[in-house]
Motif scaffolding. Structure first.
Motif, mmCIF file in Angstrom:
data_model
loop_
_atom_site.group_PDB
_atom_site.id
_atom_site.type_symbol
_atom_site.label_atom_id
_atom_site.label_comp_id
_atom_site.label_asym_id
_atom_site.label_seq_id
_atom_site.Cartn_x
_atom_site.Cartn_y
_atom_site.Cartn_z
ATOM 1 N N MET A 51 31.957 -9.652 53.097
ATOM 2 C CA MET A 51 33.414 -9.744 53.118
ATOM 3 C C MET A 51 33.865 -11.015 53.839
ATOM 4 O O MET A 51 34.727 -11.746 53.341
ATOM 5 C CB MET A 51 34.018 -8.519 53.802
ATOM 6 N N TYR A 52 33.266 -11.295 54.993
ATOM 7 C CA TYR A 52 33.647 -12.496 55.739
ATOM 8 C C TYR A 52 33.303 -13.764 54.967
ATOM 9 O O TYR A 52 34.002 -14.768 55.057
ATOM 10 C CB TYR A 52 32.967 -12.518 57.111
ATOM 11 N N SER A 53 32.231 -13.731 54.191
ATOM 12 C CA SER A 53 31.835 -14.877 53.385
ATOM 13 C C SER A 53 32.799 -15.090 52.213
ATOM 14 O O SER A 53 33.218 -16.215 51.942
ATOM 15 C CB SER A 53 30.408 -14.673 52.867
ATOM 16 N N LEU A 54 33.139 -13.995 51.508
ATOM 17 C CA LEU A 54 34.037 -14.094 50.359
ATOM 18 C C LEU A 54 35.480 -14.346 50.775
ATOM 19 O O LEU A 54 36.227 -15.054 50.095
ATOM 20 C CB LEU A 54 33.982 -12.803 49.535
ATOM 21 N N TYR A 55 35.891 -13.749 51.867
ATOM 22 C CA TYR A 55 37.279 -13.810 52.342
ATOM 23 C C TYR A 55 37.284 -14.175 53.828
ATOM 24 O O TYR A 55 37.411 -13.294 54.685
ATOM 25 C CB TYR A 55 37.974 -12.466 52.124
ATOM 26 N N PRO A 56 37.131 -15.454 54.156
ATOM 27 C CA PRO A 56 37.020 -15.869 55.565
ATOM 28 C C PRO A 56 38.186 -15.429 56.450
ATOM 29 O O PRO A 56 38.002 -15.207 57.641
ATOM 30 C CB PRO A 56 36.953 -17.401 55.479
ATOM 31 N N LYS A 150 37.573 -9.984 43.494
ATOM 32 C CA LYS A 150 37.238 -11.393 43.684
ATOM 33 C C LYS A 150 38.344 -12.249 43.089
ATOM 34 O O LYS A 150 38.942 -11.914 42.084
ATOM 35 C CB LYS A 150 35.910 -11.722 43.017
ATOM 36 N N GLY A 151 38.580 -13.388 43.721
ATOM 37 C CA GLY A 151 39.596 -14.291 43.232
ATOM 38 C C GLY A 151 40.944 -14.090 43.896
ATOM 39 O O GLY A 151 41.752 -14.994 43.904
ATOM 40 N N ASP A 152 41.204 -12.919 44.415
ATOM 41 C CA ASP A 152 42.459 -12.700 45.124
ATOM 42 C C ASP A 152 42.339 -13.299 46.523
ATOM 43 O O ASP A 152 41.265 -13.373 47.083
ATOM 44 C CB ASP A 152 42.765 -11.205 45.264
ATOM 45 N N SER A 153 43.454 -13.711 47.067
ATOM 46 C CA SER A 153 43.421 -14.200 48.435
ATOM 47 C C SER A 153 44.018 -13.139 49.336
ATOM 48 O O SER A 153 44.810 -12.308 48.896
ATOM 49 C CB SER A 153 44.214 -15.503 48.553
ATOM 50 N N ILE A 154 43.636 -13.187 50.575
ATOM 51 C CA ILE A 154 44.138 -12.188 51.522
ATOM 52 C C ILE A 154 45.568 -12.536 51.903
ATOM 53 O O ILE A 154 45.902 -13.688 52.128
ATOM 54 C CB ILE A 154 43.224 -12.120 52.754
ATOM 55 N N ALA A 155 46.403 -11.547 51.925
ATOM 56 C CA ALA A 155 47.801 -11.736 52.287
ATOM 57 C C ALA A 155 47.999 -11.180 53.685
ATOM 58 O O ALA A 155 47.908 -9.981 53.882
ATOM 59 C CB ALA A 155 48.705 -11.019 51.304
ATOM 60 N N THR A 156 48.248 -12.047 54.636
ATOM 61 C CA THR A 156 48.431 -11.595 56.013
ATOM 62 C C THR A 156 49.806 -12.000 56.529
ATOM 63 O O THR A 156 49.935 -12.561 57.598
ATOM 64 C CB THR A 156 47.339 -12.153 56.940
ATOM 65 N N ASP A 157 50.819 -11.738 55.740
ATOM 66 C CA ASP A 157 52.158 -12.042 56.217
ATOM 67 C C ASP A 157 52.610 -10.980 57.215
ATOM 68 O O ASP A 157 51.915 -10.008 57.451
ATOM 69 C CB ASP A 157 53.144 -12.171 55.044
ATOM 70 N N PRO A 164 50.117 0.183 59.320
ATOM 71 C CA PRO A 164 49.142 0.754 60.249
ATOM 72 C C PRO A 164 47.714 0.727 59.719
ATOM 73 O O PRO A 164 46.770 0.657 60.488
ATOM 74 C CB PRO A 164 49.631 2.184 60.465
ATOM 75 N N VAL A 165 47.547 0.779 58.393
ATOM 76 C CA VAL A 165 46.213 0.754 57.799
ATOM 77 C C VAL A 165 46.225 -0.212 56.627
ATOM 78 O O VAL A 165 47.061 -0.113 55.731
ATOM 79 C CB VAL A 165 45.775 2.155 57.303
ATOM 80 N N LEU A 166 45.282 -1.145 56.641
ATOM 81 C CA LEU A 166 45.109 -2.090 55.539
ATOM 82 C C LEU A 166 43.771 -1.807 54.874
ATOM 83 O O LEU A 166 42.826 -1.364 55.531
ATOM 84 C CB LEU A 166 45.128 -3.532 56.058
ATOM 85 N N ALA A 167 43.667 -2.080 53.586
ATOM 86 C CA ALA A 167 42.432 -1.818 52.853
ATOM 87 C C ALA A 167 41.995 -3.055 52.101
ATOM 88 O O ALA A 167 42.813 -3.790 51.559
ATOM 89 C CB ALA A 167 42.624 -0.670 51.877
ATOM 90 N N ALA A 168 40.692 -3.254 52.067
ATOM 91 C CA ALA A 168 40.077 -4.305 51.264
ATOM 92 C C ALA A 168 39.034 -3.643 50.380
ATOM 93 O O ALA A 168 38.159 -2.940 50.870
ATOM 94 C CB ALA A 168 39.421 -5.342 52.168
ATOM 95 N N VAL A 169 39.152 -3.832 49.068
ATOM 96 C CA VAL A 169 38.203 -3.285 48.110
ATOM 97 C C VAL A 169 37.566 -4.471 47.412
ATOM 98 O O VAL A 169 38.266 -5.337 46.878
ATOM 99 C CB VAL A 169 38.904 -2.376 47.071
ATOM 100 N N PHE A 170 36.232 -4.530 47.402
ATOM 101 C CA PHE A 170 35.554 -5.684 46.809
ATOM 102 C C PHE A 170 34.151 -5.300 46.369
ATOM 103 O O PHE A 170 33.687 -4.191 46.609
ATOM 104 C CB PHE A 170 35.507 -6.847 47.800
ATOM 105 N N GLY A 171 33.484 -6.257 45.718
ATOM 106 C CA GLY A 171 32.099 -6.053 45.297
ATOM 107 C C GLY A 171 31.963 -5.061 44.167
ATOM 108 O O GLY A 171 31.009 -4.314 44.117
#
Length: 191
Positions: A51-56, A150-157, A164-171
């Motif tokens: 995850m850190y590699s794909l989405y620093p 993959k290909g989406d960028s992380i949105a941290t606005d 309260p809870v964020l989710a990342a689904v990948f791979g």
């Protein structure tokens, strides 16, 4: 030394040895450091590295989070009726504090099998405490996705960071459309 005092020493030694053995057994049975926990931890480490590699940008998000629930591999399949299962670890300050399983059931038009990893970022202490206190926490529609493929960028606005809870689904791998965490139940594993 008399026979009676030798017998007493032996009983005392036996009792102390038995108590020491029980405490070691209890400590090893908590899942931390066990083979079971070690396997999950190795998978969690690999998932976080990916995850850190794909989405620093997730490194900064993880540092701000009160805790992370990492599910390295969730497998879902269905033909009209569907089901999914996975196992992972809850990390607080980089340390696995509990192990969890996840299960999902669904009905409707569906066909195929897929596998994916997901990470839940508990952005507040209250959200983390609610998760840990519950006997079976269910992910619902209030989870904000920071990215889901993959290909989406992380949105941290600022709006996202207030959730309260964020989710990342990948791979993702497999032939099934979509991956959602709605309706997934997380249950603490007591190995």
């Amino acid at each position: 030394m008399s026979t009676n005092s030798s017998l007493r020493l032996s009983r005392r030694g036996f009792t102390l040895t038995a108590l020491a053995g029980l405490s070691v057994t209890a400590a090893c049975g908590n899942g931390v450091g066990s083979t079971y926990g070690s396997k999950i931890d190795a998978r969690v480490d690999a998932t976080l590295s990916e995850m850190y590699s794909l989405y620093p940008n997730t490194r900064g998000l993880a540092q701000k989070a009160a805790g992370l629930l990492v599910m390295p591999l969730v497998t879902e399949g269905g033909l009209w009726l569907g089901a999914g299962y996975g196992r992972g670890a809850l990390r607080v300050n980089g340390v696995s504090v509990d192990y969890y399983s996840t299960a999902k059931a669904s009905a409707g038009f569906q066909i195929g099998v897929q596998q994916y990893a997901h990470v839940l970022f508990f952005m507040t202490e209250d959200a983390l405490a609610d998760f840990r206190r519950s006997s079976g926490w269910v992910a619902g529609g209030d989870i904000e996705y920071v990215f889901s493929d993959k290909g989406d960028s992380i949105a941290t606005d600022t709006t996202t960071l207030r959730s309260p809870v964020l989710a990342a689904v990948f791979g993702r791998a497999g032939l099934r459309i979509g991956a959602t965490l709605e309706g997934i139940k997380y249950t603490r594993i007591i190995p």
